[in-house]
Design an enzyme around this catalytic site. Structure first.
Site, PDB file in Angstrom:
ATOM      1  CG  LEU A 184       3.796 -16.321  37.503  1.00 26.94           C
ATOM      2  CD1 LEU A 184       2.428 -16.969  37.314  1.00 26.94           C
ATOM      3  CD2 LEU A 184       4.850 -17.074  36.708  1.00 26.94           C
ATOM      4  N   GLY A 288       3.149 -11.854  31.662  1.00 27.94           N
ATOM      5  CA  GLY A 288       3.221 -10.662  30.827  1.00 27.94           C
ATOM      6  C   GLY A 288       4.089 -10.847  29.598  1.00 27.94           C
ATOM      7  CD  GLN A 297       8.895 -12.081  27.116  1.00 23.28           C
ATOM      8  OE1 GLN A 297       8.465 -11.303  26.270  1.00 23.28           O
ATOM      9  NE2 GLN A 297       8.986 -11.762  28.391  1.00 23.28           N
ATOM     10  CB  CYS A 456       0.122   7.858  53.000  1.00 19.90           C
ATOM     11  SG  CYS A 456       0.345   6.568  54.239  1.00 19.90           S
TER      12      CYS A 456
END
Length: 484
Positions: A184, A288, A297, A456
């Site tokens: 994710l 993460g 968390q 680029c």
């Protein structure tokens, strides 16, 4: 020139069948990437090594080494000079040529190995080469137990090798030798480092992005996902999946207690990820998360989040601090992406819960319309990573310029790593280096009476950013697209 590649130490301690499979995968990965550079590169090997033979080509070694240093599963890369065997005196002369500068003022030892039948012993060769080095270089002396430099020589039937420079590889397991996961990814420091660590561990990695509102954010996440895949995972085909989550966010804010917004949002993401993962035969989901970094968390909240799915959730950063995560991001080249990544903060409440109760969160979720999440899953977009930048749509068509005018300024928008490897050199035009992730910030400070051409390699990123800038009112921005 030859290269001797040793696998990471963990590979060497596996059982024979597993080690054989992992070494076969490592050879395949190396061969796949190196033959793109030069089809004449030969990759062979055995149960404990991979041998790479390079044809004579200017600049080839540097390009090959840069590629090998980014392949998971490699412990060391040893440069090997190969010569036909004439006699011990010739071996000594070649050793002096290779090591004279490196041995000056240092202690050294010669380590020799032989294969086949010869009229001399290995120790005889060591003494002969050592005498040549002592006479032809300026060493401090010989130290057989703890030398500052080792001169390694391997003699076969009709040739010998001198080991030159050694390079430390990425380590880990060969990519594709373990299982498949889905990360994710938000484009920030944490998720990009988590994805890298999974690839380094040999796990094939799909990328799942939940768009909470905004094209700019998705463009940035596409760029960082493509960068990670191209540098560390290009041996395997994987997908980038984008799920439109604005409706889910709106439903959360309408139906859920504001203290539960963060936890419920993560649970909804996990539910969607678990359903999508089943179609990809994914063995686990990767996030993460790091313990206590934000309110959602805490261990209590992570436990509540995980109950939303039966899939195993892997958190490689769980015990890392932010400084360590940023250091890794800097090492792998994603720090600059994360530092400039747009963020979406629409579901951050003033007093988020840190010790959520599962039954209360589930009660809040029961008030939500489940069809909103299902619709988001069904309207997702899936793109192969190899075509990810090509699929980005731009809001405006921009003019392509093959031959710039004398007063035109070229802006090289590539990542600094790409620019360093193949710098853009023009005789009559000024070239500025502004990485794409800093372009929006710096373009406002450029004189508006000048025409700028974005550049680029592929032309995709330059067109995309030129289109966005044109939509924002910058009519002096075009694209430099030299004829191939």
């Amino acid at each position: 020139m030859k290269l001797l590649i040793r696998p990471a130490s963990e590979v060497a301690i596996k059982s024979k069948p597993v080690r054989r499979q992992q070494m076969r995968q490592l050879r395949q990965n190396i061969r796949k990437l190196l033959t793109r550079i030069n089809p004449d590169i030969v990759v062979e090997g055995s149960w404990d090594r991979v041998d790479v033979a390079l044809p004579e080509q200017q600049g080839l070694l540097g390009t090959v080494l840069d590629t090998l240093l980014r392949i998971p599963g490699i412990s060391t890369i040893q440069e090997i000079a190969a010569f036909p065997f004439v006699d011990m005196d010739d071996v000594g002369a070649k050793a002096v040529e290779a090591f004279a500068d490196r041995l000056e003022g240092k202690t050294f030892a010669v380590r020799a190995r032989r294969h086949g039948e010869h009229a001399f012993r290995s120790i005889d060769l060591e003494r002969s080469v050592g005498a040549a080095l002592f006479a032809g270089a300026s060493p401090a002396g010989v130290d057989l137990k703890n030398p500052e430099e080792e001169v390694r020589i391997e003699v076969g039937d009709d040739e010998f090798h001198i080991a030159l420079r050694k390079h430390r590889g990425l380590g880990g397991y060969p990519l594709g030798s373990v299982e498949t996961v889905m990360t994710l990814i938000s484009g920030g420091y944490d998720s990009s480092v988590a994805a890298y660590l999974m690839m380094r561990r040999g796990l094939r990695n799909h990328y799942l992005f939940f768009n909470l509102g905004g094209t700019a954010h998705e463009v940035g996440v596409r760029q960082v996902a493509h960068y990670l895949w191209e540098r560390y995972g290009a041996t395997h085909s994987v997908k980038f999946i984008s799920v439109p989550f604005e409706g889910v966010v709106a439903e959360i804010m309408r139906s859920v207690n504001h203290r539960h917004w963060g936890v419920v949002l993560k649970r909804q993401m996990l539910k969607a990820a678990a359903q999508i993962a089943k179609e990809y035969n994914v063995a686990g989901l990767v996030t993460g998360d790091a313990v206590a970094q934000v309110s959602s968390q805490t261990l209590t909240n992570l436990n509540v989040v995980d109950r939303a799915s039966d899939e195993v959730v892997l958190r490689p950063l769980v015990a890392m601090d932010k400084e360590s995560i940023i250091d890794i991001a800097r090492d792998i080249g994603t720090e600059s992406f994360a530092r400039n990544m747009p963020e979406y903060c629409g579901v951050i409440s003033q007093k988020p819960v840190t010790r959520a109760r599962l039954y209360r969160v589930e009660a809040d979720e029961a008030e939500m319309d489940p069809s909103v999440l299902q619709q988001a899953i069904e309207t997702r977009e899936e793109t192969a990573l190899s075509r990810l930048l090509d699929s980005v749509r731009t809001p405006e068509e921009v003019e392509l310029v093959q031959t710039p005018g004398l007063d035109d300024v070229i802006i090289d928008v590539r990542h600094p790593n790409e620019g360093d490897q193949s710098p853009l050199m023009l005789t009559n035009n000024r070239v500025m280096q502004i990485p794409f992730y800093e372009l929006n910030e710096q373009v406002a400070n450029l004189p508006d009476d000048q025409q700028y051409l974005l550049y680029c390699d592929r032309g995709t990123m330059s067109r995309m950013h030129a289109g966005h800038l044109k939509a924002d009112g910058y009519d002096n921005i075009k694209v430099y697209a030299p004829a191939s």
